[in-house]
Design a protein around this motif. Structure first.
Motif, PDB file in Angstrom:
ATOM      1  N   UNK A   1       0.849  -1.065  -0.058  1.00  0.00           N
ATOM      2  CA  UNK A   1       0.096  -0.021  -0.070  1.00  0.00           C
ATOM      3  C   UNK A   1       0.756   1.269   0.041  1.00  0.00           C
ATOM      4  N   UNK A   2       0.406   2.389  -0.557  1.00  0.00           N
ATOM      5  CA  UNK A   2       1.089   3.483  -0.665  1.00  0.00           C
ATOM      6  C   UNK A   2       0.531   4.793   0.253  1.00  0.00           C
ATOM      7  N   UNK A   3      -0.345   4.409   1.305  1.00  0.00           N
ATOM      8  CA  UNK A   3      -1.376   5.022   2.087  1.00  0.00           C
ATOM      9  C   UNK A   3      -0.623   6.520   2.558  1.00  0.00           C
ATOM     10  N   UNK A   4      -1.149   7.556   2.350  1.00  0.00           N
ATOM     11  CA  UNK A   4      -0.522   8.914   2.880  1.00  0.00           C
ATOM     12  C   UNK A   4      -0.411   8.996   4.438  1.00  0.00           C
ATOM     13  N   UNK A   5       0.206   9.666   5.062  1.00  0.00           N
ATOM     14  CA  UNK A   5       0.462   9.810   6.449  1.00  0.00           C
ATOM     15  C   UNK A   5      -0.257  11.200   6.763  1.00  0.00           C
ATOM     16  N   UNK A   6      -0.435  11.362   7.957  1.00  0.00           N
ATOM     17  CA  UNK A   6      -1.153  12.552   8.640  1.00  0.00           C
ATOM     18  C   UNK A   6      -0.322  13.796   8.537  1.00  0.00           C
ATOM     19  N   UNK A   7      -0.630  15.065   8.045  1.00  0.00           N
ATOM     20  CA  UNK A   7       0.376  16.124   8.156  1.00  0.00           C
ATOM     21  C   UNK A   7       0.810  16.319   9.866  1.00  0.00           C
ATOM     22  N   UNK A   8       1.619  17.046  10.038  1.00  0.00           N
ATOM     23  CA  UNK A   8       2.139  17.110  11.469  1.00  0.00           C
ATOM     24  C   UNK A   8       1.206  17.772  12.508  1.00  0.00           C
ATOM     25  N   UNK A   9       0.253  18.595  11.867  1.00  0.00           N
ATOM     26  CA  UNK A   9      -0.513  19.140  12.804  1.00  0.00           C
ATOM     27  C   UNK A   9      -1.758  18.196  13.118  1.00  0.00           C
ATOM     28  N   UNK A  10      -1.764  17.122  12.745  1.00  0.00           N
ATOM     29  CA  UNK A  10      -2.989  16.136  12.811  1.00  0.00           C
ATOM     30  C   UNK A  10      -2.514  15.110  13.870  1.00  0.00           C
ATOM     31  N   UNK A  11      -1.653  15.312  14.595  1.00  0.00           N
ATOM     32  CA  UNK A  11      -1.236  14.325  15.669  1.00  0.00           C
ATOM     33  C   UNK A  11      -1.984  14.952  16.948  1.00  0.00           C
ATOM     34  N   UNK A  12      -2.794  14.011  17.349  1.00  0.00           N
ATOM     35  CA  UNK A  12      -3.770  14.724  18.681  1.00  0.00           C
ATOM     36  C   UNK A  12      -2.890  14.167  19.865  1.00  0.00           C
ATOM     37  N   UNK A  13      -2.973  15.371  21.061  1.00  0.00           N
ATOM     38  CA  UNK A  13      -1.977  14.856  21.976  1.00  0.00           C
ATOM     39  C   UNK A  13      -2.952  14.361  23.138  1.00  0.00           C
ATOM     40  N   UNK A  14      -3.782  13.323  22.840  1.00  0.00           N
ATOM     41  CA  UNK A  14      -4.716  12.771  23.739  1.00  0.00           C
ATOM     42  C   UNK A  14      -4.967  11.312  23.010  1.00  0.00           C
ATOM     43  N   UNK A  15      -5.313  10.265  23.973  1.00  0.00           N
ATOM     44  CA  UNK A  15      -5.668   9.080  23.452  1.00  0.00           C
ATOM     45  C   UNK A  15      -7.290   9.006  23.119  1.00  0.00           C
ATOM     46  N   UNK A  16      -7.392   8.760  21.823  1.00  0.00           N
ATOM     47  CA  UNK A  16      -8.667   8.561  21.110  1.00  0.00           C
ATOM     48  C   UNK A  16      -9.033   6.912  21.331  1.00  0.00           C
ATOM     49  N   UNK A  17      -9.600   6.442  22.255  1.00  0.00           N
ATOM     50  CA  UNK A  17      -9.659   5.058  22.487  1.00  0.00           C
ATOM     51  C   UNK A  17     -11.023   4.789  21.878  1.00  0.00           C
ATOM     52  N   UNK A  18     -11.148   4.867  20.573  1.00  0.00           N
ATOM     53  CA  UNK A  18     -12.344   4.442  19.687  1.00  0.00           C
ATOM     54  C   UNK A  18     -11.810   4.034  18.566  1.00  0.00           C
ATOM     55  N   UNK A  19     -12.603   3.501  17.764  1.00  0.00           N
ATOM     56  CA  UNK A  19     -12.422   3.071  16.329  1.00  0.00           C
ATOM     57  C   UNK A  19     -11.545   1.794  16.273  1.00  0.00           C
ATOM     58  N   UNK A  20     -11.008   1.550  15.270  1.00  0.00           N
ATOM     59  CA  UNK A  20     -10.271   0.550  14.729  1.00  0.00           C
ATOM     60  C   UNK A  20      -8.876   0.151  15.496  1.00  0.00           C
ATOM     61  N   UNK A  21      -8.633  -1.062  15.944  1.00  0.00           N
ATOM     62  CA  UNK A  21      -7.241  -1.225  16.552  1.00  0.00           C
ATOM     63  C   UNK A  21      -6.105  -1.786  15.565  1.00  0.00           C
ATOM     64  N   UNK A  22      -5.064  -2.077  16.104  1.00  0.00           N
ATOM     65  CA  UNK A  22      -3.821  -2.731  15.106  1.00  0.00           C
ATOM     66  C   UNK A  22      -4.625  -4.030  14.675  1.00  0.00           C
ATOM     67  N   UNK A  23      -4.504  -4.151  13.409  1.00  0.00           N
ATOM     68  CA  UNK A  23      -5.163  -5.557  12.686  1.00  0.00           C
ATOM     69  C   UNK A  23      -4.288  -6.681  13.448  1.00  0.00           C
ATOM     70  N   UNK A  24      -4.835  -7.806  13.493  1.00  0.00           N
ATOM     71  CA  UNK A  24      -4.165  -9.025  13.994  1.00  0.00           C
ATOM     72  C   UNK A  24      -3.154  -9.300  13.115  1.00  0.00           C
ATOM     73  N   UNK A  25      -3.045  -9.113  11.863  1.00  0.00           N
ATOM     74  CA  UNK A  25      -1.938  -9.187  10.925  1.00  0.00           C
ATOM     75  C   UNK A  25      -0.958  -8.971  11.264  1.00  0.00           C
ATOM     76  N   UNK A  26      -0.907  -7.427  11.947  1.00  0.00           N
ATOM     77  CA  UNK A  26       0.132  -6.857  12.347  1.00  0.00           C
ATOM     78  C   UNK A  26       0.835  -7.113  13.657  1.00  0.00           C
ATOM     79  N   UNK A  27       0.348  -7.746  14.339  1.00  0.00           N
ATOM     80  CA  UNK A  27       0.822  -8.201  15.661  1.00  0.00           C
ATOM     81  C   UNK A  27       1.624  -9.305  15.808  1.00  0.00           C
TER      82      UNK A  27
END
Length: 281
Positions: free
Chosen positions: A255-281
């Motif tokens: 995959x060639x997925x884009x990375x977030x721009x620097x300003x989109x690094x949130x300084x808190x833990x968003x404990x919601x949504x999808x987690x690390x896939x089993x395939x990457x563990x």
């Protein structure tokens, strides 16, 4: 495809009709999202990522010899080889022509689909085979339990003009350029925050790439993505972080997925949504 069992909305009813419906609606969305990911020619079916050059060469998982030059993408099929492009049979030499950035063409080859695309200014070919072990062994993606506290109202602030924004990619040395139309401002956990938004796939829709304090711990380190419906008449938007999803690079190196721009690094833990896939563990 064996799907790993995860609790359904009927396993833990709360007795609150609104809360139970919130969970059921998230569950329906989650199932639809999983079905797209694990479709016969979805991203889990990709078996290789080939970067085209002016020199014609054969590629693993695809017929013919492929190259990229002044004519755009060209394939020369050998004797007995055939592709179906836009419903028409193709034999011998075929010119796909120039493909727009983030655009692509799908050529059918037997039960496979050969994706011809352009990413970061480079032409690529990605064969998609339904029998790829990554797809056939896919067991679903873990996610945080849906929680209404992660549904946040915000305000869309358009820029005076779209801002060309260069971001990195999952592939080292590759860059993506998006015309960011504006940012989304919101309040979460007592903090005033904002995220740069990129155009989404539907008219008026926004796409937000982000990381947070869970990235690399419980969620995929490089990125997650949140789709936001078009702003309302008062520029209001809803950010439902329960629907933050992984990009394809969370599952495969093709995959060639884009990375977030620097300003989109949130300084808190968003404990919601999808987690690390089993395939990457």
């Amino acid at each position: 495809m064996a799907v790993r069992p995860i609790p359904t909305p009927h396993d833990t009813p709360t007795g609150d009709p609104d809360a139970d419906e919130f969970v059921r609606e998230w569950w329906r969305w989650h199932q639809r999202h999983e079905a797209v990911l694990a479709a016969p020619h979805g991203f889990l079916a990709v078996t290789a990522l080939h970067w085209l050059t002016p020199e014609p060469r054969r590629l693993d998982g695809a017929p013919g010899e492929w190259s990229s030059g002044d004519e755009g993408v060209v394939v020369t099929l050998g004797a007995g080889e055939e592709l179906v492009v836009d419903g028409a049979s193709v034999r011998g030499r075929h010119v796909f022509g120039e493909i727009p950035e983030r655009g692509g063409v799908e050529a059918v080859w037997g039960d496979a689909v050969i994706e011809v695309a352009k990413r970061g200014g480079h032409h690529i070919v990605r064969p998609r085979h339904p029998g790829n072990p990554l797809r056939t062994a896919y067991a679903g993606t873990p996610a945080y339990p849906p929680d209404p506290r992660w549904v946040v109202r915000g305000r869309y602030v358009p820029f005076d003009a779209p801002r060309p924004t260069t971001v990195g990619a999952a592939v080292e040395g590759l860059e993506h350029v998006y015309d960011a139309p504006g940012r989304v401002e919101f309040r979460l956990d007592g903090r005033e925050l904002s995220l740069t938004a990129f155009p989404g796939s539907a008219p008026g829709e926004l796409m937000i790439l982000f990381t947070d304090a869970t990235s690399g711990v419980t969620t995929y380190a490089a990125n997650r993505v949140l789709k936001v419906a078009p702003p309302d008449a008062d520029s209001g938007v809803v950010l439902d972080f329960n629907r933050a999803t992984n990009l394809p690079c969370a599952y495969t190196d093709h995959a060639t997925c884009p990375l977030p721009p620097p300003e989109n690094r949130l300084p808190l833990a968003v404990e919601a949504g999808e987690k690390i896939p089993y395939e990457r563990r």
